[in-house]
Design a protein around this motif. Structure first.
Motif, PDB file in Angstrom:
ATOM      1  N   GLN A 125       0.829  -1.200   0.000  1.00  0.00           N
ATOM      2  CA  GLN A 125       0.000   0.000   0.000  1.00  0.00           C
ATOM      3  C   GLN A 125       0.874   1.264   0.000  1.00  0.00           C
ATOM      4  OE1 GLN A 125      -3.580  -0.169  -0.214  1.00  0.00           O
ATOM      5  NE2 GLN A 125      -2.732  -2.154  -0.858  1.00  0.00           N
ATOM      6  N   TYR A 126       1.460   1.547  -1.173  1.00  0.00           N
ATOM      7  CA  TYR A 126       2.265   2.753  -1.291  1.00  0.00           C
ATOM      8  C   TYR A 126       1.378   3.988  -1.169  1.00  0.00           C
ATOM      9  CZ  TYR A 126       6.119  -0.128  -3.009  1.00  0.00           C
ATOM     10  OH  TYR A 126       7.124  -1.045  -3.124  1.00  0.00           O
ATOM     11  N   ALA A 127       2.008   5.119  -0.748  1.00  0.00           N
ATOM     12  CA  ALA A 127       1.269   6.369  -0.576  1.00  0.00           C
ATOM     13  C   ALA A 127       1.284   7.221  -1.838  1.00  0.00           C
ATOM     14  CB  ALA A 127       1.842   7.169   0.594  1.00  0.00           C
ATOM     15  N   TYR A 128       2.440   7.234  -2.532  1.00  0.00           N
ATOM     16  CA  TYR A 128       2.596   8.093  -3.698  1.00  0.00           C
ATOM     17  C   TYR A 128       3.266   7.335  -4.827  1.00  0.00           C
ATOM     18  CZ  TYR A 128       1.766  11.949  -0.441  1.00  0.00           C
ATOM     19  OH  TYR A 128       1.222  12.779   0.497  1.00  0.00           O
ATOM     20  N   SER A 129       3.042   7.827  -6.045  1.00  0.00           N
ATOM     21  CA  SER A 129       3.795   7.379  -7.215  1.00  0.00           C
ATOM     22  C   SER A 129       4.280   8.622  -7.939  1.00  0.00           C
ATOM     23  CB  SER A 129       2.929   6.537  -8.142  1.00  0.00           C
ATOM     24  OG  SER A 129       3.593   6.322  -9.368  1.00  0.00           O
ATOM     25  N   LEU A 130       5.564   8.641  -8.295  1.00  0.00           N
ATOM     26  CA  LEU A 130       6.163   9.771  -8.983  1.00  0.00           C
ATOM     27  C   LEU A 130       6.799   9.263 -10.267  1.00  0.00           C
ATOM     28  CD1 LEU A 130       6.556  12.826  -8.581  1.00  0.00           C
ATOM     29  CD2 LEU A 130       8.771  12.318  -7.521  1.00  0.00           C
ATOM     30  N   GLY A 131       6.204   9.639 -11.402  1.00  0.00           N
ATOM     31  CA  GLY A 131       6.712   9.159 -12.670  1.00  0.00           C
ATOM     32  C   GLY A 131       6.637   7.651 -12.783  1.00  0.00           C
ATOM     33  N   GLY A 132       5.662   7.026 -12.115  1.00  0.00           N
ATOM     34  CA  GLY A 132       5.512   5.580 -12.150  1.00  0.00           C
ATOM     35  C   GLY A 132       6.318   4.849 -11.093  1.00  0.00           C
ATOM     36  N   LEU A 146       9.942   7.849   2.100  1.00  0.00           N
ATOM     37  CA  LEU A 146      10.889   6.869   2.643  1.00  0.00           C
ATOM     38  C   LEU A 146      11.780   6.327   1.522  1.00  0.00           C
ATOM     39  CD1 LEU A 146       8.626   4.788   5.053  1.00  0.00           C
ATOM     40  CD2 LEU A 146      10.281   6.559   5.661  1.00  0.00           C
ATOM     41  N   CYS A 147      13.067   6.172   1.862  1.00  0.00           N
ATOM     42  CA  CYS A 147      14.002   5.608   0.884  1.00  0.00           C
ATOM     43  C   CYS A 147      15.013   4.727   1.649  1.00  0.00           C
ATOM     44  CB  CYS A 147      14.699   6.713   0.099  1.00  0.00           C
ATOM     45  SG  CYS A 147      15.697   6.093  -1.260  1.00  0.00           S
ATOM     46  N   PHE A 148      14.546   3.525   2.063  1.00  0.00           N
ATOM     47  CA  PHE A 148      15.379   2.565   2.788  1.00  0.00           C
ATOM     48  C   PHE A 148      15.412   1.248   2.018  1.00  0.00           C
ATOM     49  CE2 PHE A 148      14.036   5.571   6.009  1.00  0.00           C
ATOM     50  CZ  PHE A 148      15.175   5.744   6.785  1.00  0.00           C
ATOM     51  N   ASP A 149      16.366   0.399   2.409  1.00  0.00           N
ATOM     52  CA  ASP A 149      16.413  -0.914   1.769  1.00  0.00           C
ATOM     53  C   ASP A 149      15.160  -1.717   2.066  1.00  0.00           C
ATOM     54  OD1 ASP A 149      18.812  -0.374   0.662  1.00  0.00           O
ATOM     55  OD2 ASP A 149      20.003  -1.692   1.925  1.00  0.00           O
ATOM     56  N   ARG A 150      14.683  -1.601   3.309  1.00  0.00           N
ATOM     57  CA  ARG A 150      13.461  -2.324   3.693  1.00  0.00           C
ATOM     58  C   ARG A 150      12.516  -1.340   4.360  1.00  0.00           C
ATOM     59  NH1 ARG A 150      17.480  -6.106   4.002  1.00  0.00           N
ATOM     60  NH2 ARG A 150      16.993  -8.149   3.058  1.00  0.00           N
ATOM     61  N   GLU A 151      11.255  -1.372   3.908  1.00  0.00           N
ATOM     62  CA  GLU A 151      10.252  -0.434   4.408  1.00  0.00           C
ATOM     63  C   GLU A 151       8.968  -1.196   4.726  1.00  0.00           C
ATOM     64  OE1 GLU A 151      11.938   3.014   1.356  1.00  0.00           O
ATOM     65  OE2 GLU A 151       9.892   2.221   1.102  1.00  0.00           O
ATOM     66  N   LYS A 152       8.121  -0.581   5.523  1.00  0.00           N
ATOM     67  CA  LYS A 152       6.885  -1.223   5.948  1.00  0.00           C
ATOM     68  C   LYS A 152       5.736  -0.275   5.643  1.00  0.00           C
ATOM     69  CE  LYS A 152       7.050  -3.547   9.712  1.00  0.00           C
ATOM     70  NZ  LYS A 152       7.097  -3.977  11.134  1.00  0.00           N
ATOM     71  N   ASP A 153       4.674  -0.803   4.936  1.00  0.00           N
ATOM     72  CA  ASP A 153       3.546   0.062   4.599  1.00  0.00           C
ATOM     73  C   ASP A 153       2.597   0.161   5.778  1.00  0.00           C
ATOM     74  OD1 ASP A 153       2.040  -2.229   4.696  1.00  0.00           O
ATOM     75  OD2 ASP A 153       1.585  -2.308   2.557  1.00  0.00           O
ATOM     76  N   ARG A 154       1.475   0.876   5.602  1.00  0.00           N
ATOM     77  CA  ARG A 154       0.564   1.152   6.719  1.00  0.00           C
ATOM     78  C   ARG A 154      -0.181  -0.077   7.194  1.00  0.00           C
ATOM     79  NH1 ARG A 154      -1.895   3.541   2.173  1.00  0.00           N
ATOM     80  NH2 ARG A 154      -3.964   2.724   1.610  1.00  0.00           N
ATOM     81  N   THR A 155      -0.151  -1.135   6.402  1.00  0.00           N
ATOM     82  CA  THR A 155      -0.785  -2.394   6.836  1.00  0.00           C
ATOM     83  C   THR A 155       0.193  -3.343   7.504  1.00  0.00           C
ATOM     84  OG1 THR A 155      -0.394  -3.503   4.715  1.00  0.00           O
ATOM     85  CG2 THR A 155      -2.412  -2.176   4.918  1.00  0.00           C
ATOM     86  N   GLY A 156       1.457  -2.933   7.596  1.00  0.00           N
ATOM     87  CA  GLY A 156       2.471  -3.764   8.215  1.00  0.00           C
ATOM     88  C   GLY A 156       3.234  -4.648   7.252  1.00  0.00           C
TER      89      GLY A 156
END
Length: 637
Positions: free
Chosen positions: A28-35, A551-561
């Motif tokens: 569940q990403y928040a934004y898309s920029l240029g795809g 966010l720009c990390f190797d591993r990230e967590k969306d709002r659903t976990g």
């Protein structure tokens, strides 16, 4: 061996669509920029901001004359002088400041007094003639202002109050008419006749040709008869030896005028037209006209119909294509400028008075005939050639009828003009009565840019005690003509910062039409305009500035976990974003939470990494701040 990893995006070009989009699938990403999808890094410490983008930038006025572009706030355009005449398309600043004194077009108004736009005087039909005969006019003066009128076989004298028929001596159609100040010379197909004032005339020279033009120049009577040019001195009636005879027997002379030290004669054969110079031989006790030579040649297909010189320097040349202004050098050479006025019917009459040329305007004033006026005291453009300038001009007197304007002359010693229209008759300018109405249309006001504008207010200055009326309307690119306000005689209403109700949407430009009306109580008075001003503002869609932390990390967590990423993922995404930024193209910004998107430009970015990375580059990670500027409205996805 060096291993180079493939870049996730090309360095430049448009191989990837600028408006590429992303569709949610799992994470569940928040934004898309240029795809490219991103998770948000928003928090109390890292807010996302939205703000309006500035629409005006600081400007430096580099014009020779400080202008409205120096002022803050509104976009302004104004004008308080109209002496530059008509013919201006865009009311934009220029290096020679023409926009401040010129305008689009006018009918029935006098722009030639600085700071005043008033109604012109009306005309009255004095002599009626419904035939197709060419009408000739010559002004003269004895005890009062007068002019001679010759049409068909009739010669008349008109004082403006009484018309007298003159027995001039001939019986055929009059082909040419001239005067030495007190006497007239009328030419028909038989000969040239002379008479004084309204008195009868008698034959003085035999010509035997209908192709005759007579003029009194340099204190002598000159006649172009067929291909020959004569100086008519002596007793006649036999013609003297010709001063010159054109090599082409089909040549016909059209007009004769005088310069400081020579005579000039125009003529044509077929599609070729020339102006000849006849110098004065002053070696004897009396100056004698010497044989002539070509001093100017017109473009092929353009025929000189009429010509007059003025003040020893200027030459007004009416041709089959329109009107040109020429200049006479100290040595007597003649140089003419480009077509100042173009008229499909050509120009067959021109006269001079004060600082003006008065030029035939056949069917050229709202489809009716009258005169143009050319101001020799108001140069408006440097051609970089010879002659070096173009002159201000505008439409002038109106006959309010259709037909070829074949003659124009000064009415005696007055400042009034008389003109003749073939098939209609002779018209005399009134001594005081004004035209019932007249108008001026400005050039297109676009503030020197093609961007759409919102035009909000108009101001028109008039005398505090207004006679007649002044009306204002707005003309837009779509053909709209919207009335703004009318101020009438005795009204206390001022046209100051009046709201423009139209056009209803932003447009590239508008024009103003200023209409003047005559006083209902005094026909010698009418409306007057001293200046106008428009206020506008940018009309393009207002842009917004968005600052978004991502966010720009190797591993990230969306709002659903749900976790997404891998080692080295942050670096590759950062490099991909930087290539998107370097490309400078517009990209699609999607808010994947709300389902909306915008077309944006990445104005700036910064990447913040707070923790010290280890030796392995895969541990890079942080917050990417992007500053985006919207360039299109938000749309629903």
């Amino acid at each position: 061996m060096q291993i180079v990893n493939a870049l996730p995006l090309p360095l430049s070009g448009r191989e990837r669509a600028a408006a590429a989009t992303y569709r949610l699938d799992g994470v569940q990403y928040a934004y898309s920029l240029g795809g490219m999808p991103w998770l948000t890094a928003m928090s109390d410490e890292r807010p996302m901001t939205r703000a309006g983008a500035p629409v005006r930038k600081d400007q430096v006025d580099q014009q020779n004359i400080p202008g409205e572009q120096s002022l803050a706030g509104w976009w302004l355009r104004s004008q308080s002088s109209f002496v530059g005449g008509q013919g201006l398309l865009y009311q934009d600043p220029s290096s020679d400041n023409q926009y401040a004194i010129r305008y689009g077009e006018s009918v029935g108004v006098n722009p030639w007094v600085n700071g005043r736009l008033t109604l012109l005087r009306s005309t009255e039909q004095r002599i009626m003639d419904a035939t197709t005969n060419v009408h000739h006019l010559v002004g003269w003066y004895d005890d009062r202002d007068r002019y001679w009128s010759a049409v068909g076989s009739l010669l008349r004298g008109d004082t403006g109050s009484a018309v007298t028929t003159i027995p001039w001596g001939g019986a055929g159609p009059i082909r040419s008419l001239a005067s030495d100040g007190t006497s007239y010379y009328a030419a028909d197909a038989v000969g040239i006749y002379k008479g004084t004032g309204n008195g009868g005339g008698a034959l003085v020279w035999n010509t035997g040709s209908a192709a005759t033009v007579v003029r009194w120049v340099k204190g002598r009577l000159m006649a172009g008869i067929g291909p020959s040019m004569y100086e008519l001195a002596g007793t006649g009636p036999a013609l003297p030896t010709a001063k010159t005879t054109h090599l082409n027997s089909a040549w016909r002379w059209t007009d004769i005028a005088e310069g400081p030290n020579a005579l000039y004669a125009s003529g044509y054969a077929g599609s070729q037209s020339e102006i000849h110079r006849f110098p004065l031989d002053t070696s004897g006790p009396v100056p004698v006209v010497a044989p002539g030579s070509v001093v100017a040649q017109l473009p092929r297909g353009e025929i000189v119909h009429c010509m007059t010189t003025y003040l020893g320097s200027f030459v007004g040349i009416g041709t089959s294509r329109g009107f040109r202004v020429g200049e006479i050098s100290d040595g007597g050479d003649l140089a003419y400028g480009p077509l100042l006025i173009e008229n499909a019917a050509g120009v067959k009459a021109v006269a001079a008075y004060d600082r003006f040329f008065f030029v035939a305007a056949t069917d050229a004033i709202d489809g009716r005939s009258g005169l143009y006026r050319v101001d020799l005291g108001q140069p408006i453009q440097d051609n970089g050639g010879s002659p070096s300038v173009r002159y201000a001009y505008a439409t002038d007197l109106q006959a309010h009828v259709l037909g070829e304007v074949s003659a124009v002359t000064v009415f005696g010693n007055s400042d009034r003009m008389a003109l003749a229209v073939v098939g209609q008759g002779a018209y005399l300018e009134s001594a005081a009565e004004l035209e019932p109405t007249g108008y001026l249309t400005t050039g297109r006001v676009r503030y020197n840019t093609l961007e759409p504008k919102i035009f909000k207010f108009v101001t028109v200055t008039t005398p505090s005690s207004l006679s007649g009326s002044v009306s204002v309307s707005a003309l837009d690119p779509g053909g709209g003509d919207t009335s703004v306000l009318t101020v009438s005689q005795g009204s206390a209403v001022a046209i100051r910062d009046v709201i423009l109700a139209a056009p209803a949407s932003p447009v590239e430009w508008i024009r103003l039409r200023l209409t003047l009306g005559r006083s209902p109580t005094d026909t010698a008075k009418g409306g007057e305009v001293n200046g106008w001003q428009l206020k506008g503002m940018p009309g393009a869609v207002r842009q917004r500035i968005l600052t978004i932390p991502l966010l720009c990390f190797d591993r990230e967590k969306d709002r659903t976990g749900q976790t997404v990423g891998r080692e080295g993922w942050a670096l590759k995404r950062l490099e991909g974003f930087e290539q998107l930024f370097a490309r400078g193209d517009a990209v699609s910004l999607q808010d994947l939470r709300t389902g909306t998107s915008s077309l944006v430009v990445i104005d700036d970015y910064r990447f913040e990494q707070r923790a010290q990375p280890g030796s392995n580059l895969s541990t890079i990670g942080g917050v990417l701040w992007v500053e985006l500027r919207t360039i299109a409205d938000v749309i629903t996805t």
